[in-house]
Design a protein around this motif. Structure first.
Motif, PDB file in Angstrom:
ATOM      1  N   TRP A   1       0.840  -1.203   0.000  1.00  0.00           N
ATOM      2  CA  TRP A   1       0.000   0.000   0.000  1.00  0.00           C
ATOM      3  C   TRP A   1       0.872   1.248   0.000  1.00  0.00           C
ATOM      4  N   LEU A   2       0.761   2.069  -1.001  1.00  0.00           N
ATOM      5  CA  LEU A   2       1.371   3.393  -1.093  1.00  0.00           C
ATOM      6  C   LEU A   2       2.899   3.407  -1.132  1.00  0.00           C
ATOM      7  N   VAL A   3       3.541   2.373  -0.686  1.00  0.00           N
ATOM      8  CA  VAL A   3       5.002   2.315  -0.620  1.00  0.00           C
ATOM      9  C   VAL A   3       5.464   1.123  -1.449  1.00  0.00           C
ATOM     10  N   PRO A   4       6.412   1.332  -2.356  1.00  0.00           N
ATOM     11  CA  PRO A   4       6.875   0.218  -3.194  1.00  0.00           C
ATOM     12  C   PRO A   4       7.432  -0.943  -2.362  1.00  0.00           C
ATOM     13  N   ALA A   5       7.055  -2.141  -2.730  1.00  0.00           N
ATOM     14  CA  ALA A   5       7.535  -3.339  -2.018  1.00  0.00           C
ATOM     15  C   ALA A   5       9.054  -3.437  -2.069  1.00  0.00           C
ATOM     16  N   GLY A   6       9.657  -2.897  -3.099  1.00  0.00           N
ATOM     17  CA  GLY A   6      11.110  -2.937  -3.219  1.00  0.00           C
ATOM     18  C   GLY A   6      11.836  -2.158  -2.138  1.00  0.00           C
ATOM     19  N   TRP A   7      11.151  -1.272  -1.463  1.00  0.00           N
ATOM     20  CA  TRP A   7      11.751  -0.502  -0.376  1.00  0.00           C
ATOM     21  C   TRP A   7      11.675  -1.233   0.958  1.00  0.00           C
ATOM     22  N   TRP A   8      10.955  -2.343   0.988  1.00  0.00           N
ATOM     23  CA  TRP A   8      10.654  -3.032   2.233  1.00  0.00           C
ATOM     24  C   TRP A   8      11.898  -3.332   3.069  1.00  0.00           C
ATOM     25  N   GLY A   9      12.871  -4.007   2.491  1.00  0.00           N
ATOM     26  CA  GLY A   9      14.057  -4.419   3.250  1.00  0.00           C
ATOM     27  C   GLY A   9      14.811  -3.233   3.834  1.00  0.00           C
ATOM     28  N   THR A  10      14.990  -2.205   3.028  1.00  0.00           N
ATOM     29  CA  THR A  10      15.697  -1.012   3.489  1.00  0.00           C
ATOM     30  C   THR A  10      14.937  -0.340   4.622  1.00  0.00           C
ATOM     31  N   LEU A  11      13.620  -0.247   4.483  1.00  0.00           N
ATOM     32  CA  LEU A  11      12.809   0.380   5.530  1.00  0.00           C
ATOM     33  C   LEU A  11      12.849  -0.417   6.828  1.00  0.00           C
ATOM     34  N   VAL A  12      12.693  -1.733   6.739  1.00  0.00           N
ATOM     35  CA  VAL A  12      12.701  -2.565   7.948  1.00  0.00           C
ATOM     36  C   VAL A  12      14.072  -2.503   8.621  1.00  0.00           C
ATOM     37  N   LEU A  13      15.118  -2.647   7.832  1.00  0.00           N
ATOM     38  CA  LEU A  13      16.463  -2.628   8.399  1.00  0.00           C
ATOM     39  C   LEU A  13      16.792  -1.248   8.976  1.00  0.00           C
ATOM     40  N   GLY A  14      16.466  -0.195   8.249  1.00  0.00           N
ATOM     41  CA  GLY A  14      16.737   1.155   8.738  1.00  0.00           C
ATOM     42  C   GLY A  14      15.966   1.472  10.006  1.00  0.00           C
ATOM     43  N   ALA A  15      14.679   1.127  10.040  1.00  0.00           N
ATOM     44  CA  ALA A  15      13.875   1.380  11.242  1.00  0.00           C
ATOM     45  C   ALA A  15      14.383   0.552  12.420  1.00  0.00           C
ATOM     46  N   SER A  16      14.814  -0.679  12.154  1.00  0.00           N
ATOM     47  CA  SER A  16      15.338  -1.533  13.231  1.00  0.00           C
ATOM     48  C   SER A  16      16.633  -0.962  13.801  1.00  0.00           C
ATOM     49  N   VAL A  17      17.498  -0.452  12.927  1.00  0.00           N
ATOM     50  CA  VAL A  17      18.755   0.148  13.395  1.00  0.00           C
ATOM     51  C   VAL A  17      18.462   1.409  14.209  1.00  0.00           C
ATOM     52  N   LEU A  18      17.569   2.256  13.710  1.00  0.00           N
ATOM     53  CA  LEU A  18      17.204   3.462  14.462  1.00  0.00           C
ATOM     54  C   LEU A  18      16.544   3.115  15.793  1.00  0.00           C
ATOM     55  N   SER A  19      15.714   2.100  15.782  1.00  0.00           N
ATOM     56  CA  SER A  19      15.083   1.650  17.016  1.00  0.00           C
ATOM     57  C   SER A  19      16.143   1.201  18.019  1.00  0.00           C
ATOM     58  N   THR A  20      17.106   0.445  17.547  1.00  0.00           N
ATOM     59  CA  THR A  20      18.177  -0.027  18.422  1.00  0.00           C
ATOM     60  C   THR A  20      18.961   1.155  18.988  1.00  0.00           C
ATOM     61  N   CYS A  21      19.257   2.144  18.154  1.00  0.00           N
ATOM     62  CA  CYS A  21      19.952   3.344  18.636  1.00  0.00           C
ATOM     63  C   CYS A  21      19.124   4.066  19.688  1.00  0.00           C
ATOM     64  N   THR A  22      17.829   4.158  19.463  1.00  0.00           N
ATOM     65  CA  THR A  22      16.932   4.803  20.432  1.00  0.00           C
ATOM     66  C   THR A  22      16.950   4.040  21.753  1.00  0.00           C
ATOM     67  N   LEU A  23      16.834   2.721  21.665  1.00  0.00           N
ATOM     68  CA  LEU A  23      16.829   1.906  22.878  1.00  0.00           C
ATOM     69  C   LEU A  23      18.160   2.005  23.619  1.00  0.00           C
ATOM     70  N   LEU A  24      19.251   2.151  22.876  1.00  0.00           N
ATOM     71  CA  LEU A  24      20.555   2.313  23.520  1.00  0.00           C
ATOM     72  C   LEU A  24      20.668   3.667  24.222  1.00  0.00           C
TER      73      LEU A  24
END
Length: 169
Positions: free
Chosen positions: A112-135
């Motif tokens: 929906w609204l976001v190309p499926a090809g961006w999925w991996g980059t978005l998940v990985l980027g959000a996970s890394v940012l989340s980890t930085c936030t949690l740290l």
């Protein structure tokens, strides 16, 4: 140790839902991507707890852990000597971008609204940012978030699944 034991029911629930999601994705079930999208959105949503004021500490039950989503409790303020205002600004930015990343990843998951090809980059980027936030605001009650981020990174990096039929566990 008590805090870790208190996390056990939530961790068990997350593990069961994650296992079910991976099972559904592996079987090609149409429900799998939707469940993963809900999990991505929910994981992002939890980060927004940093935006809300902490509950009144006087109403906390004796022996219960402290509320973990308090930016003023960051080790960067006390141990690293950074100003609280700077830590808050960085924290709000990290939380906001993390939430946006997980929302966009959820949308890409279901196409929906976001190309499926961006999925991996978005998940990985959000996970890394989340980890930085949690740290930045590390607390024993936030350990579950580290595990979720690791599992999401594994899902992307292992190519176990991707929207549109890419990957296959």
């Amino acid at each position: 140790m008590k805090t870790l034991r208190q996390l056990l029911p939530a961790a068990t629930g997350v593990a069961i839902v994650a296992g079910l999601t991976l099972f559904l994705l592996d079987r090609g079930s149409a429900l799998g991507p939707w469940l993963l999208a809900v999990l991505l959105f929910a994981h992002g949503w939890v980060h927004l707890m940093f935006f809300f004021p902490a509950p009144d500490p006087s109403r906390r039950e004796p022996g219960s852990p402290r509320y973990p989503f308090v930016m003023a409790d960051s080790w960067l303020i006390g141990r690293a000597g950074l100003e609280e205002a700077r830590v808050r600004v960085a924290g709000f930015m990290f939380v906001g971008v993390t939430f946006a990343g997980f929302v966009l990843a959820a949308l890409a998951t279901v196409g929906w609204l976001v190309p499926a090809g961006w999925w991996g980059t978005l998940v990985l980027g959000a996970s890394v940012l989340s980890t930085c936030t949690l740290l930045m605001f590390v607390s024993p009650l936030l350990l579950l978030g580290f595990g979720i981020n690791a599992a999401l990174a594994w899902l992307v990096l292992s190519s176990a699944w991707a929207p549109g039929g890419g990957g296959g566990a």
